[in-house]
Design an enzyme around this catalytic site. Structure first.
Site, PDB file in Angstrom:
ATOM      1  N   SER A   1       0.829  -1.207   0.000  1.00  0.00           N
ATOM      2  CA  SER A   1       0.000   0.000   0.000  1.00  0.00           C
ATOM      3  C   SER A   1       0.863   1.255   0.000  1.00  0.00           C
ATOM      4  CB  SER A   1      -0.912   0.025   1.231  1.00  0.00           C
ATOM      5  OG  SER A   1      -1.769  -1.089   1.253  1.00  0.00           O
TER       6      SER A   1
HETATM    7  N1  SAH Z   1      -0.779  -4.700   4.181  1.00  0.00           N
HETATM    8  C1  SAH Z   1      -0.183  -5.047   2.913  1.00  0.00           C
HETATM    9  C2  SAH Z   1      -1.115  -4.689   1.766  1.00  0.00           C
HETATM   10  C3  SAH Z   1      -1.149  -5.764   0.762  1.00  0.00           C
HETATM   11  S1  SAH Z   1      -2.443  -5.620  -0.466  1.00  0.00           S
HETATM   12  C4  SAH Z   1       1.178  -4.411   2.753  1.00  0.00           C
HETATM   13  O1  SAH Z   1       1.483  -3.490   3.517  1.00  0.00           O
HETATM   14  O2  SAH Z   1       1.955  -4.833   1.910  1.00  0.00           O
HETATM   15  C5  SAH Z   1      -3.752  -6.579   0.241  1.00  0.00           C
HETATM   16  C6  SAH Z   1      -3.435  -8.000   0.631  1.00  0.00           C
HETATM   17  O3  SAH Z   1      -4.659  -8.619   1.037  1.00  0.00           O
HETATM   18  C7  SAH Z   1      -2.868  -8.867  -0.484  1.00  0.00           C
HETATM   19  O4  SAH Z   1      -1.666  -9.437  -0.041  1.00  0.00           O
HETATM   20  C8  SAH Z   1      -3.950  -9.935  -0.700  1.00  0.00           C
HETATM   21  O5  SAH Z   1      -3.437 -11.190  -1.095  1.00  0.00           O
HETATM   22  C9  SAH Z   1      -4.615  -9.992   0.659  1.00  0.00           C
HETATM   23  N2  SAH Z   1      -5.985 -10.527   0.671  1.00  0.00           N
HETATM   24  C10 SAH Z   1      -6.948 -10.396  -0.274  1.00  0.00           C
HETATM   25  N3  SAH Z   1      -8.067 -11.030   0.094  1.00  0.00           N
HETATM   26  C11 SAH Z   1      -7.807 -11.586   1.323  1.00  0.00           C
HETATM   27  C12 SAH Z   1      -8.584 -12.392   2.233  1.00  0.00           C
HETATM   28  N4  SAH Z   1      -9.831 -12.743   1.976  1.00  0.00           N
HETATM   29  N5  SAH Z   1      -7.985 -12.768   3.391  1.00  0.00           N
HETATM   30  C13 SAH Z   1      -6.697 -12.411   3.694  1.00  0.00           C
HETATM   31  N6  SAH Z   1      -5.937 -11.667   2.857  1.00  0.00           N
HETATM   32  C14 SAH Z   1      -6.474 -11.265   1.689  1.00  0.00           C
END
Ligand code: SAH
Length: 213
Positions: A64
């Site tokens: 993000s």
């Molecule tokens: N907090 C992360 C943001 C990653 S983007 C960072 O700082 O890098 C969002 C993430 O949510 C992705 O890695 C994606 O695979 C995950 N995601 C999507 N749907 C999900 C679900 N149902 N349960 C857990 N994680 C999920």
């Protein structure tokens, strides 16, 4: 795994950028200033690591934008010792921010590739979440509830009921809600049955996915 004066200087500039965008919580600013974000990204993006932008990580996901991480962390109102549940571990950067703020973090990721990568990577930087789990964030983690805060780092088409149910009284759920564009939404649990909702503007996230694996 190197951090240099050059990286530290760039981080200071990034802290100034997010301050100028309105972030005031000293614990958040301190965390962003401290965590080597460039190590959470593929090396080809090294020069961009301290721009206030989201970038691709593995499995078609993104780390993000720093401002977004900072805003969500601020809205969560983390106090040292708080038990926090994060949905969407991704690169682990948001996890590290929460840990720098003194939280005990439980985090869930549903992409196995990212889960494995981040599980190995975070401890190398000295970050050991209480639990890093491969699973479906829609369900939360009932066995470890209640949480002082729940943070969802992917765009949720709706608010999953289990995440509300797993909040402690006084706890906060910070969740971007919407399909193409998301509204940053905070639910504060005031009693067993009463939740107060507030909205904090538009953001764009990769989708919170259901029914995979
Ligand atoms: N907090 C992360 C943001 C990653 S983007 C960072 O700082 O890098 C969002 C993430 O949510 C992705 O890695 C994606 O695979 C995950 N995601 C999507 N749907 C999900 C679900 N149902 N349960 C857990 N994680 C999920």
């Amino acid at each position: 795994m190197k951090d240099s004066f050059k990286h530290q200087g760039k981080r200071k500039q990034l802290v100034d950028v997010i301050k100028a965008k309105g972030i005031t919580d000293p614990a958040v600013l301190n965390a962003i200033g401290k965590i080597p974000r460039h190590l959470f990204m593929d090396s080809s993006f090294l020069d961009h690591a301290y721009a206030d932008k989201a970038f691709p990580i593995a499995a078609d996901q993104t780390i993000s934008q720093p401002y977004t991480v900072a805003r969500q962390s601020e809205l969560l109102q983390v106090k040292p010792g708080d038990k926090i549940l994060e949905i969407g571990t991704g690169s682990g950067y948001q996890t590290a921010v929460l840990m720098e703020m003194g939280a005990t973090v439980f985090t869930i990721e549903r992409q196995n590739e990212l889960f494995k990568k981040t599980q190995l990577f975070l401890p190398k930087l000295g970050y050991r979440p209480k639990r890093l789990i491969f699973g479906d964030g829609y369900k939360g983690l009932p066995e470890f509830a209640p949480f002082n805060g729940v943070i969802v780092t992917a765009g949720a088409p709706f608010v999953p009921k289990p995440l509300m149910a797993q909040l402690a009284i006084g706890g906060r759920l910070v969740i971007p809600v919407g399909e193409k564009v998301q509204i940053m939404t905070v639910y504060t649990r005031e009693s067993e049955t009463k939740f107060v909702k507030k909205e904090y503007g538009e953001f764009r996230f990769v989708p919170l996915l259901e029914d995979k694996n």
